[in-house]
Design a protein around this motif. Structure first.
Motif, short mmCIF file in Angstrom:
data_model
loop_
_atom_site.label_atom_id
_atom_site.label_comp_id
_atom_site.label_asym_id
_atom_site.label_seq_id
_atom_site.Cartn_x
_atom_site.Cartn_y
_atom_site.Cartn_z
N UNK A 176 87.61 -0.08 0.62
CA UNK A 176 86.44 -0.25 1.23
C UNK A 176 86.42 1.14 1.57
N UNK A 177 87.38 2.04 1.51
CA UNK A 177 87.13 3.35 2.99
C UNK A 177 86.59 4.58 2.22
N UNK A 196 87.94 11.17 11.39
CA UNK A 196 88.50 11.87 12.18
C UNK A 196 90.13 12.14 12.16
N UNK A 197 90.62 13.04 11.47
CA UNK A 197 92.10 12.91 10.93
C UNK A 197 92.87 14.31 11.08
N UNK A 198 93.80 14.44 11.54
CA UNK A 198 94.67 15.59 11.26
C UNK A 198 94.81 16.13 10.24
N UNK A 199 94.88 17.50 9.90
CA UNK A 199 94.88 18.21 9.09
C UNK A 199 96.71 18.75 9.42
N UNK A 243 86.57 12.82 4.14
CA UNK A 243 86.50 10.96 3.42
C UNK A 243 88.45 11.77 3.15
N UNK A 244 89.03 10.35 3.15
CA UNK A 244 89.69 10.37 3.23
C UNK A 244 90.50 10.58 1.77
N UNK A 245 89.96 9.98 0.48
CA UNK A 245 90.25 11.09 -1.08
C UNK A 245 90.20 12.46 -1.15
N UNK A 301 94.35 4.28 9.81
CA UNK A 301 93.95 5.57 8.28
C UNK A 301 94.97 6.72 8.30
N UNK A 302 94.52 7.65 9.85
CA UNK A 302 95.74 8.38 9.79
C UNK A 302 97.50 7.98 9.45
#
Ligand SMILES: [Fe+2]
Ligand SMILES: [Fe+2]
Length: 474
Positions: free
Chosen positions: A42-43, A49-52, A68-70, A144-145
């Protein structure tokens, strides 16, 4: 620098190899299908707030922002090539590092890469339900990260399979999306990656113990004479460090909170501690025993001709191979392994070449011992007289010389019957799991708020405050 204008971000000049690019673009939707099915539950609409990665240079690779993770830019990032690099150990020592797969090692290398690759999606599957019980927005962002980076590690291995192993590689890449952690018909390859990760204590233990196995395997593969594998693993290691940080600080914060509550209420009986809504130190010790022992099995048999061949053939080195001062051939030396003789555990010297699994396991154990000592300091700082112990390495093992034996955490050899009677003192029972999970029935996601059973971290992510909105739920 990483090229983000392409459909698949990469620093391997993917656009110049149309066939490869097309093959990977064909795999990409299958990967996304897997992520939608098996990624964090459901995410998909959350902004996190991710690092790339922006570059593979050690200093400037991370960029933070809401994603958004996708939409995360999974891609292919290799450490830059060192033109002078050589095969640094084994029978081919001194040859230029291989840029293509040597024909005679093709199936072995493929198996090594598939086995590593299989662990990456497995851990995402194992952790997919944990968002519903997160102790804070900060922790939710961290899991999530970890998950998106494990997804990228899968990409890293799939790139190698597609680029260097032709049709076999493409088939293996599909199978990596077909196996499922814990599935009875089509499970993941390695045992620890089919164990459930049912709660956040298990998650932190997993990232401390099992992601660290990942680190040691990657370090050994980073020494490989097959240069693309080495360069891939070197970049993966920079991501792995964060996963272990999440685990070590996560367990440390649970310990800290438990100790604070014990001090404040002047209790030390585990049932009194539990009544105050925190996890008693005895239960934390049992989780430690479980995750440690299950992870030790991942290194394989103590004596292994496969391990010897991997080394002699230049495919998989030792931990920090090039920093070690010996002949890097190991034909003359011995290494101790342990076995059970009657009721005793005895050391036995075997050719060092055959004991490379055991040696890597011992290097891992050293690092684990340091981490557990840091947890101990959290307890000691509060003055509570509880001591964590690292179990004997023969405890609760299913692979290698200790398999089939019943050894206590103290290293005593028991009969199966006696051991089973005492198992509940050493490993989490269904009641222990039920208790831990009873603390984690809902998620805590108000910015800056933390569940009662865990202390806040020392600082936020990327210098943001603790009450930063790390996840937007939309
Ligand atoms: Fe990984
Ligand atoms: Fe990891």
């Amino acid at each position: 620098m990483i090229n983000y204008t392409e459909k698949i971000p990469n620093n391997v000049d993917l656009g110049r190899d149309r066939v490869l690019q097309r093959a990977l673009e064909h795999w990409q939707p299958a990967y996304m299908g897997w992520w939608y099915d098996m990624g964090p539950n459901e995410s998909h609409n959350y902004e996190v707030y991710l690092r790339t990665a922006t570059s593979v240079e050690p200093d400037g690779w991370a960029q933070f922002g809401y994603v958004k993770m996708p939409d995360y830019r999974w891609g292919i990032f290799l450490q830059p090539r060192d033109e002078k690099r050589e095969v640094n150990f084994g029978a081919h020592q001194g040859q230029p590092a291989w840029q293509e797969v040597p024909g005679e090692y093709r199936s072995t290398l493929r198996r090594i890469i598939v086995t590593q690759g299989d662990t990456e999606p497995a851990s995402v599957e194992q952790q997919r339900m944990l968002g519903a019980s997160c102790p804070s927005m900060y922790d939710l962002r961290n899991i999530f990260q970890v998950n998106v980076e494990e997804g990228r590690h899968l990409w890293a291995m799939v790139y190698l399979l597609h680029r260097y192993f032709g049709r076999d590689g493409r088939e293996e890449a599909e199978s990596l999306l077909a196996r499922r952690s814990g599935d009875t018909d089509n499970p993941r390859i390695l045992g620890a990656f089919n164990e459930p990760t049912p709660d956040w204590l298990a998650f932190y233990m997993f990232t401390f113990f099992t992601d660290r196995d990942g680190k040691f395997q990657l370090c050994a593969l980073a020494e490989s004479g097959f240069d693309p594998l080495s360069r891939t693993c070197r970049f993966m290691l920079t991501e792995e460090a964060h996963h272990m940080f999440v685990g070590e600080t996560g367990v440390g914060r649970i310990i800290q909170r438990t100790c604070e509550v014990m001090k404040e209420h002047k209790v030390d009986d585990p049932s009194d501690v539990r009544a105050l809504g925190v996890i008693d130190l005895q239960t934390i010790q049992k989780y430690l025993n479980f995750h440690y022992s299950v992870t030790l099995d991942l290194y394989g048999s103590d004596v292994s001709s496969n391990a010897a061949n991997y080394f002699t053939n230049g495919l998989k080195g030792r931990f920090r191979e090039t920093k070690l001062e010996d002949d890097h051939i190991l034909s003359e030396v011995e290494y101790p392994v342990y076995e059970v003789v009657g009721e005793k555990i005895v050391a036995k010297k075997v050719p060092a070449l055959t004991a490379l699994n055991e040696r890597l396991r011992d290097d891992y154990i050293d690092e684990i011992a340091d981490g557990v000592a840091r947890w101990q300091r959290v307890i000691d700082a509060t003055g509570i007289p509880f001591r964590f112990t690292l179990p004997h390495k023969g405890f609760h093992r299913e692979i290698g010389n200790f398999a089939g034996h019943f050894i206590t955490p103290g290293g005593e050899v028991l009969s199966e019957e006696t051991w089973k009677k005492r198992e509940s003192e050493w490993l989490p029972t269904p009641q222990d799991h039920a208790f831990v999970q009873s603390l984690m029935t809902g998620r805590v996601v108000e910015p800056g708020k933390f569940a009662n059973w865990i202390a806040p971290p020392a600082r936020g992510i990327n210098n943001q405050p603790l009450n930063f909105e790390y996840v937007r739920f939309n």
